[in-house]
Scaffold this motif. Structure first.
Motif, mmCIF file in Angstrom:
data_model
loop_
_atom_site.group_PDB
_atom_site.id
_atom_site.type_symbol
_atom_site.label_atom_id
_atom_site.label_comp_id
_atom_site.label_asym_id
_atom_site.label_seq_id
_atom_site.Cartn_x
_atom_site.Cartn_y
_atom_site.Cartn_z
ATOM 1 N N VAL A 75 30.758 103.335 -33.006
ATOM 2 C CA VAL A 75 29.646 102.835 -33.809
ATOM 3 C C VAL A 75 29.958 101.435 -34.336
ATOM 4 O O VAL A 75 29.106 100.541 -34.292
ATOM 5 C CB VAL A 75 29.329 103.801 -34.971
ATOM 6 C CG1 VAL A 75 28.323 103.202 -35.933
ATOM 7 C CG2 VAL A 75 28.823 105.125 -34.423
ATOM 8 N N ASN B 166 31.895 99.206 -33.023
ATOM 9 C CA ASN B 166 31.800 98.260 -31.900
ATOM 10 C C ASN B 166 30.349 97.900 -31.611
ATOM 11 O O ASN B 166 30.026 96.746 -31.338
ATOM 12 C CB ASN B 166 32.456 98.830 -30.644
ATOM 13 C CG ASN B 166 33.958 98.803 -30.720
ATOM 14 O OD1 ASN B 166 34.540 98.025 -31.465
ATOM 15 N ND2 ASN B 166 34.597 99.671 -29.965
ATOM 16 N N ARG B 167 29.457 98.895 -31.682
ATOM 17 C CA ARG B 167 28.027 98.629 -31.454
ATOM 18 C C ARG B 167 27.448 97.695 -32.513
ATOM 19 O O ARG B 167 26.683 96.792 -32.208
ATOM 20 C CB ARG B 167 27.233 99.930 -31.465
ATOM 21 C CG ARG B 167 27.141 100.579 -30.143
ATOM 22 C CD ARG B 167 26.007 101.581 -30.175
ATOM 23 N NE ARG B 167 26.270 102.636 -29.230
ATOM 24 C CZ ARG B 167 25.763 103.836 -29.293
ATOM 25 N NH1 ARG B 167 24.965 104.157 -30.289
ATOM 26 N NH2 ARG B 167 26.031 104.731 -28.384
ATOM 27 N N GLN C 49 28.825 94.191 -31.981
ATOM 28 C CA GLN C 49 28.216 93.617 -30.779
ATOM 29 C C GLN C 49 26.769 93.192 -31.052
ATOM 30 O O GLN C 49 26.336 92.136 -30.607
ATOM 31 C CB GLN C 49 28.266 94.638 -29.646
ATOM 32 C CG GLN C 49 27.851 94.097 -28.310
ATOM 33 C CD GLN C 49 28.022 95.131 -27.214
ATOM 34 O OE1 GLN C 49 27.741 96.317 -27.419
ATOM 35 N NE2 GLN C 49 28.495 94.699 -26.069
ATOM 36 N N LYS C 50 26.040 94.010 -31.800
ATOM 37 C CA LYS C 50 24.658 93.669 -32.140
ATOM 38 C C LYS C 50 24.592 92.330 -32.885
ATOM 39 O O LYS C 50 23.782 91.470 -32.563
ATOM 40 C CB LYS C 50 24.037 94.766 -32.988
ATOM 41 C CG LYS C 50 22.661 94.423 -33.480
ATOM 42 C CD LYS C 50 22.215 95.391 -34.547
ATOM 43 C CE LYS C 50 21.060 94.787 -35.291
ATOM 44 N NZ LYS C 50 20.960 95.181 -36.648
#
Length: 99
Positions: free
Chosen positions: A31, A33-34, A37-38
């Protein structure tokens, strides 16, 4: 000599502790990392639009559960914040979202 030894001995210990936290919460790692990245892939305009669209809207049930979990588990919360805080703050600063 003894002080010098302990300084060098602490570095691997700290690295192992950081790796253990990542292994302890694999879902949190995914989560985080997401989220990072977003923010890294979004333009400032996209972030501003998303921020405006979310104001006043309730959080999804899944998001509420995640936030509740972070409220109840201080170690998980600290690991999550350690992972996402700097990239998010840097992007928000670049976009003029924080002074």
């Amino acid at each position: 000599m003894n002080k010098r030894f302990w300084r060098f001995a602490m570095v691997p210990a700290l690295l192992l502790a950081g790796a253990a936290i990542g292994q302890q919460f694999p879902m949190l790692d995914m989560v985080a990392n997401r989220v990072v990245q977003k923010y890294q892939q979004s333009s400032c305009e996209q972030l501003w639009q998303e921020r405006a669209a979310k104001q006043g809207q309730p959080k999804s049930e899944r998001e509420q559960q995640a936030v509740q979990l972070l409220h109840t588990d201080p170690q998980m919360r600290a690991a999550f914040i350690d992972r996402v805080a700097a990239p998010i703050a840097n992007k928000m600063f670049e976009c003029g979202m924080i002074p």
